[in-house]
Write a protein that holds these residues in place. Structure first.
Motif, PDB file in Angstrom:
ATOM      1  N   CYS A  16      54.835 131.790 -19.918  1.00 31.28           N
ATOM      2  CA  CYS A  16      54.014 132.190 -21.302  1.00 31.28           C
ATOM      3  C   CYS A  16      53.811 131.205 -22.232  1.00 31.28           C
ATOM      4  N   CYS A  17      54.793 130.703 -22.696  1.00 27.70           N
ATOM      5  CA  CYS A  17      54.942 129.627 -23.646  1.00 27.70           C
ATOM      6  C   CYS A  17      55.007 128.159 -23.171  1.00 27.70           C
ATOM      7  N   CYS A  37      59.829 135.091 -24.981  1.00 23.26           N
ATOM      8  CA  CYS A  37      58.544 135.658 -24.684  1.00 23.26           C
ATOM      9  C   CYS A  37      58.556 137.098 -24.063  1.00 23.26           C
ATOM     10  N   HIS A  40      56.708 139.861 -25.864  1.00 21.13           N
ATOM     11  CA  HIS A  40      55.447 139.909 -26.299  1.00 21.13           C
ATOM     12  C   HIS A  40      54.372 139.446 -25.229  1.00 21.13           C
ATOM     13  N   ARG A  51      51.998 137.546 -29.553  1.00 16.55           N
ATOM     14  CA  ARG A  51      52.382 136.269 -28.829  1.00 16.55           C
ATOM     15  C   ARG A  51      51.893 134.978 -29.553  1.00 16.55           C
ATOM     16  N   HIS A  55      54.379 132.308 -30.484  1.00 18.84           N
ATOM     17  CA  HIS A  55      54.266 131.085 -30.065  1.00 18.84           C
ATOM     18  C   HIS A  55      54.135 129.764 -31.185  1.00 18.84           C
TER      19      HIS A  55
HETATM   20 ZN   LIG Z   1      55.359 133.719 -24.845  1.00 17.03          ZN
END
Ligand SMILES: [Zn+2]
Ligand SMILES: [Zn+2]
Ligand SMILES: [Zn+2]
Length: 231
Positions: A16-17, A37, A40, A51, A55
Protein backbone atom coordinates in the motif's frame (compact mmCIF):
# COMPACT_ATOMS: atom_id res chain seq x y z
CA UNK A 1 0.44 -14.50 -2.91
CA UNK A 2 3.95 -13.55 -1.89
CA UNK A 3 7.38 -15.19 -1.86
CA UNK A 4 8.59 -14.12 1.62
CA UNK A 5 9.62 -16.88 4.03
CA UNK A 6 7.03 -17.84 6.65
CA UNK A 7 7.19 -17.83 10.48
CA UNK A 8 10.11 -15.39 10.76
CA UNK A 9 10.60 -11.65 10.81
CA UNK A 10 11.30 -10.24 7.32
CA UNK A 11 11.70 -6.78 5.86
CA UNK A 12 9.14 -6.32 3.11
CA UNK A 13 7.87 -3.35 1.07
CA UNK A 14 4.28 -2.62 2.05
CA UNK A 15 2.08 -3.00 -1.07
CA UNK A 16 0.00 0.00 0.00
CA UNK A 17 2.47 2.69 1.17
CA UNK A 18 5.59 1.06 -0.45
CA UNK A 19 7.66 1.72 2.69
CA UNK A 20 9.88 -1.21 3.82
CA UNK A 21 8.96 -2.52 7.27
CA UNK A 22 9.23 -5.56 9.51
CA UNK A 23 6.54 -8.18 8.82
CA UNK A 24 5.70 -11.71 9.95
CA UNK A 25 3.89 -14.11 7.61
CA UNK A 26 2.15 -17.34 8.50
CA UNK A 27 0.77 -18.05 4.99
CA UNK A 28 1.73 -17.26 1.39
CA UNK A 29 -1.69 -15.72 0.97
CA UNK A 30 -1.14 -13.15 3.78
CA UNK A 31 -1.42 -9.55 2.53
CA UNK A 32 1.97 -7.69 2.35
CA UNK A 33 0.59 -4.67 4.20
CA UNK A 34 2.15 -2.73 7.12
CA UNK A 35 0.27 -2.13 10.41
CA UNK A 36 -0.27 1.55 9.54
CA UNK A 37 -1.95 0.69 6.28
CA UNK A 38 -4.30 -2.10 7.49
CA UNK A 39 -6.93 0.47 8.58
CA UNK A 40 -7.16 2.34 5.26
CA UNK A 41 -7.46 -0.44 2.71
CA UNK A 42 -10.50 -0.36 0.37
CA UNK A 43 -11.82 1.48 -2.69
CA UNK A 44 -14.50 3.73 -1.17
CA UNK A 45 -13.97 7.51 -1.52
CA UNK A 46 -13.77 7.78 2.29
CA UNK A 47 -11.05 5.10 2.44
CA UNK A 48 -9.15 6.74 -0.47
CA UNK A 49 -9.17 10.12 1.26
CA UNK A 50 -8.11 8.54 4.56
CA UNK A 51 -5.32 6.61 2.78
CA UNK A 52 -3.97 9.74 1.08
CA UNK A 53 -4.03 11.69 4.32
CA UNK A 54 -2.29 8.96 6.31
CA UNK A 55 0.28 8.31 3.56
CA UNK A 56 1.12 12.04 3.43
CA UNK A 57 1.76 12.05 7.21
CA UNK A 58 3.75 8.85 6.98
CA UNK A 59 5.95 10.07 4.12
CA UNK A 60 6.58 13.39 5.88
CA UNK A 61 7.72 11.68 9.07
CA UNK A 62 9.89 9.23 7.05
CA UNK A 63 11.42 12.24 5.29
CA UNK A 64 12.12 13.99 8.59
CA UNK A 65 13.80 10.87 9.95
CA UNK A 66 15.96 10.63 6.80
CA UNK A 67 16.85 14.33 7.04
CA UNK A 68 17.76 13.96 10.68
CA UNK A 69 19.96 10.95 9.90
CA UNK A 70 21.66 12.91 7.16
CA UNK A 71 22.17 15.92 9.43
CA UNK A 72 23.69 13.74 12.11
CA UNK A 73 25.93 11.99 9.55
CA UNK A 74 26.98 15.40 8.30
CA UNK A 75 27.80 16.60 11.80
CA UNK A 76 29.78 13.43 12.49
CA UNK A 77 31.61 13.87 9.22
CA UNK A 78 32.35 17.54 9.99
CA UNK A 79 33.59 16.65 13.47
CA UNK A 80 35.84 13.98 12.02
CA UNK A 81 37.14 16.41 9.40
CA UNK A 82 37.84 19.00 12.10
CA UNK A 83 39.63 16.37 14.21
CA UNK A 84 41.81 15.38 11.25
CA UNK A 85 42.51 19.04 10.44
CA UNK A 86 43.49 19.73 14.06
CA UNK A 87 45.75 16.70 14.15
CA UNK A 88 47.32 17.66 10.87
CA UNK A 89 47.88 21.23 12.10
CA UNK A 90 49.43 19.91 15.31
CA UNK A 91 51.71 17.60 13.36
CA UNK A 92 52.79 20.42 11.04
CA UNK A 93 53.41 22.69 14.02
CA UNK A 94 55.46 19.99 15.75
CA UNK A 95 57.52 19.35 12.63
CA UNK A 96 58.10 23.08 12.20
CA UNK A 97 59.24 23.31 15.82
CA UNK A 98 61.60 20.36 15.36
CA UNK A 99 62.92 21.83 12.14
CA UNK A 100 63.48 25.22 13.77
CA UNK A 101 65.29 23.56 16.68
CA UNK A 102 67.48 21.63 14.27
CA UNK A 103 68.23 24.82 12.34
CA UNK A 104 69.27 26.49 15.60
CA UNK A 105 71.47 23.52 16.48
CA UNK A 106 72.99 23.51 13.04
CA UNK A 107 73.50 27.29 13.08
CA UNK A 108 75.04 27.12 16.54
CA UNK A 109 77.24 24.26 15.48
CA UNK A 110 78.46 26.29 12.50
CA UNK A 111 79.13 29.22 14.82
CA UNK A 112 81.12 26.94 17.11
CA UNK A 113 83.19 25.63 14.26
CA UNK A 114 83.73 29.18 12.93
CA UNK A 115 84.53 30.92 16.21
CA UNK A 116 85.70 28.13 18.43
CA UNK A 117 83.40 29.51 21.12
CA UNK A 118 80.22 28.15 22.70
CA UNK A 119 76.98 30.05 23.16
CA UNK A 120 74.44 29.04 25.83
CA UNK A 121 72.19 27.17 23.36
CA UNK A 122 75.09 25.02 22.26
CA UNK A 123 76.22 24.53 25.85
CA UNK A 124 72.76 23.11 26.41
CA UNK A 125 73.19 20.86 23.42
CA UNK A 126 76.54 19.76 24.72
CA UNK A 127 74.81 18.73 27.95
CA UNK A 128 74.40 15.46 26.12
CA UNK A 129 76.51 13.18 28.23
CA UNK A 130 78.62 11.62 25.53
CA UNK A 131 79.62 14.97 24.11
CA UNK A 132 80.19 16.29 27.62
CA UNK A 133 82.51 13.39 28.36
CA UNK A 134 84.49 13.98 25.20
CA UNK A 135 84.81 17.69 26.07
CA UNK A 136 85.94 16.87 29.61
CA UNK A 137 88.55 14.50 28.26
CA UNK A 138 89.75 17.12 25.84
CA UNK A 139 89.83 19.78 28.54
CA UNK A 140 91.76 17.46 30.84
CA UNK A 141 94.20 16.78 28.01
CA UNK A 142 94.62 20.52 27.47
CA UNK A 143 95.08 21.05 31.20
CA UNK A 144 97.75 18.40 31.64
CA UNK A 145 99.50 19.69 28.54
CA UNK A 146 99.36 23.21 30.04
CA UNK A 147 100.80 21.98 33.35
CA UNK A 148 103.65 20.21 31.58
CA UNK A 149 104.47 23.26 29.48
CA UNK A 150 104.13 25.59 32.47
CA UNK A 151 106.61 23.43 34.40
CA UNK A 152 108.92 23.31 31.38
CA UNK A 153 108.61 27.09 31.08
CA UNK A 154 109.80 27.44 34.69
CA UNK A 155 112.87 25.30 33.94
CA UNK A 156 113.56 27.10 30.66
CA UNK A 157 113.62 30.45 32.49
CA UNK A 158 116.89 29.33 34.05
CA UNK A 159 118.32 27.10 31.34
CA UNK A 160 118.30 28.42 27.75
CA UNK A 161 120.99 28.99 25.14
CA UNK A 162 122.37 32.41 26.17
CA UNK A 163 121.86 34.87 23.29
CA UNK A 164 124.43 37.28 24.79
CA UNK A 165 127.01 34.57 25.31
CA UNK A 166 127.32 32.16 22.43
CA UNK A 167 127.80 28.49 23.41
CA UNK A 168 126.66 29.06 27.01
CA UNK A 169 123.48 28.24 28.92
CA UNK A 170 121.79 31.12 30.77
CA UNK A 171 122.61 29.27 33.97
CA UNK A 172 126.28 30.10 33.29
CA UNK A 173 127.47 26.65 32.31
CA UNK A 174 128.70 25.77 28.90
CA UNK A 175 125.83 24.45 26.80
CA UNK A 176 127.59 21.11 26.47
CA UNK A 177 128.00 20.93 30.26
CA UNK A 178 124.40 21.79 31.21
CA UNK A 179 122.48 18.56 31.51
CA UNK A 180 119.21 20.35 32.15
CA UNK A 181 119.52 22.36 28.94
CA UNK A 182 120.37 19.25 27.00
CA UNK A 183 117.33 17.49 28.44
CA UNK A 184 114.85 20.24 27.58
CA UNK A 185 116.40 21.63 24.40
CA UNK A 186 114.41 19.40 21.98
CA UNK A 187 111.17 20.78 23.51
CA UNK A 188 112.10 24.48 23.50
CA UNK A 189 110.55 25.17 20.10
CA UNK A 190 107.26 23.54 21.10
CA UNK A 191 107.42 25.45 24.38
CA UNK A 192 107.88 28.76 22.53
CA UNK A 193 104.94 27.96 20.26
CA UNK A 194 102.79 27.09 23.24
CA UNK A 195 103.86 30.25 25.10
CA UNK A 196 103.08 32.48 22.08
CA UNK A 197 99.65 30.91 21.73
CA UNK A 198 98.90 31.26 25.47
CA UNK A 199 99.99 34.93 25.44
CA UNK A 200 97.73 35.51 22.47
CA UNK A 201 94.82 33.88 24.34
CA UNK A 202 95.59 35.90 27.46
CA UNK A 203 95.50 39.14 25.46
CA UNK A 204 92.21 38.06 23.85
CA UNK A 205 90.87 37.45 27.36
CA UNK A 206 90.46 33.72 26.70
CA UNK A 207 91.40 30.89 29.04
CA UNK A 208 95.12 30.22 29.00
CA UNK A 209 97.62 27.94 30.68
CA UNK A 210 100.36 30.42 31.55
CA UNK A 211 101.70 30.21 35.12
CA UNK A 212 100.74 33.04 37.48
CA UNK A 213 104.33 34.35 37.57
CA UNK A 214 104.66 34.65 33.80
CA UNK A 215 105.74 38.23 32.98
CA UNK A 216 102.84 38.77 30.59
CA UNK A 217 100.33 37.54 33.20
CA UNK A 218 101.87 39.86 35.81
CA UNK A 219 101.96 42.74 33.33
CA UNK A 220 98.26 42.38 32.45
CA UNK A 221 97.34 41.83 36.09
CA UNK A 222 95.53 38.62 35.24
CA UNK A 223 97.22 36.58 37.92
CA UNK A 224 94.48 33.98 37.92
CA UNK A 225 95.10 30.66 36.21
CA UNK A 226 91.96 29.61 34.48
CA UNK A 227 91.43 25.96 33.77
CA UNK A 228 88.30 25.80 31.70
CA UNK A 229 89.36 25.68 28.09
CA UNK A 230 86.83 25.40 25.36
CA UNK A 231 88.85 25.81 22.22
ZN1 LIG B 1 -1.35 2.55 3.02
ZN1 LIG C 1 1.86 0.53 4.40
ZN1 LIG D 1 121.86 25.46 32.25
Amino acid sequence: MHNYPLFQEVTADCECCKIPCQMWFTSVSDQVICKGCVGHLGDSPVRCAQRNRQHAGLYRSELLICQEDRQSDLRKHEAEMQRLKDRHAQKVEQLERELAAQRVELGDLRAVIRNGELNPAVEQWFADEEVRDALDKRNRAYRSRDFVFAALWGVARVHRPDEQNDGFCTCGRKESKCQVLQAIEPELRALDDWEDKQIERLRDDLDHGLPWNHPEVLRLGGGHLRHRRLS
